[in-house]
Structure formats: C-alpha cells, structure tokens
Design a protein around this motif. Structure first.
Motif, mmCIF file in Angstrom:
data_model
loop_
_atom_site.group_PDB
_atom_site.id
_atom_site.type_symbol
_atom_site.label_atom_id
_atom_site.label_comp_id
_atom_site.label_asym_id
_atom_site.label_seq_id
_atom_site.Cartn_x
_atom_site.Cartn_y
_atom_site.Cartn_z
ATOM 1 N N GLY A 176 23.827 7.502 -28.315
ATOM 2 C CA GLY A 176 23.038 6.202 -28.754
ATOM 3 C C GLY A 176 23.955 4.952 -28.666
ATOM 4 O O GLY A 176 25.156 5.178 -28.207
ATOM 5 N N THR A 177 23.309 3.924 -28.709
ATOM 6 C CA THR A 177 24.178 2.543 -28.630
ATOM 7 C C THR A 177 24.139 1.900 -30.131
ATOM 8 O O THR A 177 23.389 2.018 -30.740
ATOM 9 C CB THR A 177 23.361 1.609 -27.748
ATOM 10 O OG1 THR A 177 23.109 2.264 -26.378
ATOM 11 C CG2 THR A 177 24.072 0.223 -27.498
ATOM 12 N N VAL A 178 25.372 1.683 -30.374
ATOM 13 C CA VAL A 178 25.888 1.134 -31.663
ATOM 14 C C VAL A 178 25.142 -0.313 -31.687
ATOM 15 O O VAL A 178 25.808 -1.152 -30.805
ATOM 16 C CB VAL A 178 27.331 1.102 -32.008
ATOM 17 C CG1 VAL A 178 27.632 0.507 -33.258
ATOM 18 C CG2 VAL A 178 27.886 2.716 -32.058
ATOM 19 N N THR A 179 24.322 -0.471 -32.555
ATOM 20 C CA THR A 179 23.902 -2.087 -33.085
ATOM 21 C C THR A 179 24.475 -2.648 -33.790
ATOM 22 O O THR A 179 24.572 -3.957 -33.940
ATOM 23 C CB THR A 179 22.486 -1.930 -33.177
ATOM 24 O OG1 THR A 179 22.081 -1.186 -34.280
ATOM 25 C CG2 THR A 179 21.678 -1.085 -32.038
ATOM 26 N N GLU A 180 25.158 -1.826 -34.788
ATOM 27 C CA GLU A 180 25.936 -2.824 -36.068
ATOM 28 C C GLU A 180 26.537 -1.630 -36.867
ATOM 29 O O GLU A 180 26.285 -0.440 -36.882
ATOM 30 C CB GLU A 180 24.490 -3.062 -37.023
ATOM 31 C CG GLU A 180 25.142 -3.730 -38.089
ATOM 32 C CD GLU A 180 24.245 -4.357 -38.960
ATOM 33 O OE1 GLU A 180 24.480 -5.340 -39.798
ATOM 34 O OE2 GLU A 180 23.069 -3.999 -38.838
ATOM 35 N N VAL A 181 27.931 -2.120 -36.998
ATOM 36 C CA VAL A 181 28.682 -1.384 -37.996
ATOM 37 C C VAL A 181 28.883 -2.378 -39.120
ATOM 38 O O VAL A 181 29.563 -3.176 -39.341
ATOM 39 C CB VAL A 181 29.988 -1.005 -37.403
ATOM 40 C CG1 VAL A 181 30.952 -0.545 -38.086
ATOM 41 C CG2 VAL A 181 30.040 -0.549 -36.006
ATOM 42 N N ASP B 221 24.950 1.772 -37.416
ATOM 43 C CA ASP B 221 23.399 1.998 -36.944
ATOM 44 C C ASP B 221 23.254 2.016 -35.742
ATOM 45 O O ASP B 221 23.734 1.273 -34.694
ATOM 46 C CB ASP B 221 22.711 0.751 -37.533
ATOM 47 C CG ASP B 221 21.156 0.297 -37.334
ATOM 48 O OD1 ASP B 221 20.566 1.224 -36.639
ATOM 49 O OD2 ASP B 221 20.733 -0.481 -37.948
ATOM 50 N N CYS B 222 22.721 2.944 -35.177
ATOM 51 C CA CYS B 222 22.537 3.264 -33.464
ATOM 52 C C CYS B 222 20.996 3.095 -33.243
ATOM 53 O O CYS B 222 20.471 3.514 -32.338
ATOM 54 C CB CYS B 222 22.710 4.466 -33.157
ATOM 55 S SG CYS B 222 24.558 4.681 -33.242
ATOM 56 N N GLY B 223 20.087 2.299 -34.025
ATOM 57 C CA GLY B 223 18.474 2.080 -34.074
ATOM 58 C C GLY B 223 17.690 3.204 -34.438
ATOM 59 O O GLY B 223 17.037 3.238 -35.244
ATOM 60 N N GLU B 224 17.980 4.206 -33.416
ATOM 61 C CA GLU B 224 17.046 5.560 -33.629
ATOM 62 C C GLU B 224 17.579 6.179 -34.818
ATOM 63 O O GLU B 224 16.723 6.998 -35.600
ATOM 64 C CB GLU B 224 16.939 6.311 -32.411
ATOM 65 C CG GLU B 224 15.989 7.539 -32.426
ATOM 66 C CD GLU B 224 16.053 8.335 -31.233
ATOM 67 O OE1 GLU B 224 15.367 9.200 -31.107
ATOM 68 O OE2 GLU B 224 17.034 8.024 -30.322
ATOM 69 N N ARG C 232 34.032 11.129 -31.460
ATOM 70 C CA ARG C 232 34.615 10.760 -32.779
ATOM 71 C C ARG C 232 34.400 9.104 -32.911
ATOM 72 O O ARG C 232 34.347 8.335 -32.057
ATOM 73 C CB ARG C 232 36.185 10.851 -32.658
ATOM 74 C CG ARG C 232 36.836 12.228 -32.560
ATOM 75 C CD ARG C 232 38.431 12.001 -32.024
ATOM 76 N NE ARG C 232 38.860 13.442 -32.059
ATOM 77 C CZ ARG C 232 38.653 14.144 -30.776
ATOM 78 N NH1 ARG C 232 38.137 13.753 -29.730
ATOM 79 N NH2 ARG C 232 39.313 15.410 -30.680
ATOM 80 N N ILE C 233 33.628 9.101 -34.457
ATOM 81 C CA ILE C 233 33.243 7.756 -34.580
ATOM 82 C C ILE C 233 34.081 7.083 -35.922
ATOM 83 O O ILE C 233 33.925 5.880 -36.066
ATOM 84 C CB ILE C 233 31.708 7.599 -35.091
ATOM 85 C CG1 ILE C 233 31.570 8.515 -36.179
ATOM 86 C CG2 ILE C 233 30.917 7.999 -33.775
ATOM 87 C CD1 ILE C 233 30.136 8.481 -36.698
ATOM 88 N N GLY C 234 35.022 7.908 -36.493
ATOM 89 C CA GLY C 234 35.771 7.538 -37.456
ATOM 90 C C GLY C 234 36.389 8.242 -38.273
ATOM 91 O O GLY C 234 36.038 9.579 -38.316
ATOM 92 N N GLY D 89 27.475 -2.418 -29.553
ATOM 93 C CA GLY D 89 27.756 -2.340 -28.199
ATOM 94 C C GLY D 89 28.185 -0.836 -27.558
ATOM 95 O O GLY D 89 28.140 -0.873 -26.323
ATOM 96 N N ASP D 90 28.957 -0.449 -28.370
ATOM 97 C CA ASP D 90 29.516 0.989 -27.795
ATOM 98 C C ASP D 90 28.443 1.893 -27.567
ATOM 99 O O ASP D 90 27.544 1.996 -28.337
ATOM 100 C CB ASP D 90 30.605 1.721 -28.840
ATOM 101 C CG ASP D 90 31.898 0.803 -28.701
ATOM 102 O OD1 ASP D 90 32.048 -0.249 -28.206
ATOM 103 O OD2 ASP D 90 32.801 1.117 -29.747
#
Length: 200
Positions: A97-102, A126-129, A158-160, A150-151
C-alpha cells in the motif's frame, strides 16, 4: 546481503549507555558492572530484528505476540496483537500500500493487554485501504515509525518498532469480516509471516 538477524534502528543508544556504565565500574564495583552489562545485552536482545519470509498470499500479522483484539468497528474489522516482553517488537506491513498519513496521537499508558489501552498513545499508519496502529503500553513510551507519507510499502516490510512494548492493530479493508479470519483470540502470531486473512 541483508543479515538474517539484526537489531532495530536506534536501539544501540540504549545499550551503549549501559555498557558505558559497566566499563568504569568493572574494577570499583563489579556487581554493578555485571548488572549494567546484562542490561545492555538485554536491550539488544529485546530489540532483535530477525529476518522474515512472507507467504505468497494473505494479509499478514504486523507484530509477534498473541491476538488480543478482534472487534468490528462499523463496517471494518480490527485485529490487535499484544507483544509481550519476550516477543520481537519490530513491526511489519500487513499488505502492500501507499502511506497517506503517519499520525501520532497522544494518550494514556495503560497495560496494552487491557481494554483501557484503546486510549493509549499511538502512531497510526494510514494506507487508505487499511491502517496499522502501533500502541504504547504502561512501560513502552517510545514508538519509532520507519516510514512517512508517500512511501510505497511491500508486504512484510519493516514499518517501525515500539521500544519496551506493547500492541499493534490492523484495521482491515472493508471487504473482510470476522468470518474471513484465519486466527483466533489468544493465538500466537509472527510479524510478516502469519496470515490474518486470505487475500480476496
């Protein structure tokens, strides 16, 4: 080549602080030095980051631990994983997915296995879906996201990590319901490898 076993980014500063205490006290206070050395090694072990191989399909667990939350929120299903102190605390993307918000959301520091932890501090990716929430616990107060808006994420990336705690939730896409779950409450799961649901 990526090593099969490493440690989470940034954790060395905690370990080095312990080792820095151990060195000068080794002669003057050996018991204190032994404790500081053990703490430093414990910090590195806690932040271990083993290699994971995602299966070919399915939405994956974002964390190691045990399933502690399964509930409907409107037309969406939330699945949460409680990370015990012995679990790996590096979190992974459940699907591409595309990261829209952190979004960092301040809150309380209740034990992550309790119902009150729904009000705890968290970082929501938040990746939208779908969404992933990294949630602090009573002792865990350091949430470290690795990604930003945007990532482009791949499954199992790994995301965190959460230093010294605690819970990771997935808000599944609306197409999935409780009947699609492949896991049950209390079941042990592994980040980036255990399938929560099969991909539709």
């Amino acid at each position: 080549m990526t090593p099969p076993y490493a440690v989470a980014p940034g954790c060395w500063r905690y370990a080095i602080a312990c080792f820095a205490v151990a060195l000068p006290t080794a002669i003057l206070a050996p018991p204190l030095a032994a404790v500081a050395l053990a703490l430093g090694v414990g910090v590195l072990w806690f932040h271990r980051d083993p290699k994971r191989t995602p299966p070919e399909s399915g939405i994956l667990a974002p964390a190691d631990g045990h399933i502690s939350v399964i509930r409907e929120e409107g037309d969406r299903l939330r699945v949460g994983t409680f990370m015990n102190v012995t679990d790996v605390h590096v979190n992974r993307a459940p699907m591409a997915g595309t990261v829209t918000e952190v979004d960092h959301r301040p809150g309380a520091y209740k034990p992550a296995f309790s119902k009150d932890s729904d009000r705890n501090e968290r970082v929501v990716v938040d990746c939208g879906e779908y969404e992933v929430a990294l949630i602090a616990g009573w002792f865990a107060r350091r949430i470290h996201p690795y990604i930003e808006p945007g990532d482009e994420l791949t499954r199992g990336q790994r995301i965190g990590h959460v230093s010294f705690g605690s819970r990771a939730d997935v808000l599944l896409p609306a197409a999935y319901s409780r009947e699609d779950l492949l896991v049950t409450d209390g079941e042990a799961v592994r980040a980036g490898e255990t399938r929560l649901v099969e991909t539709k």
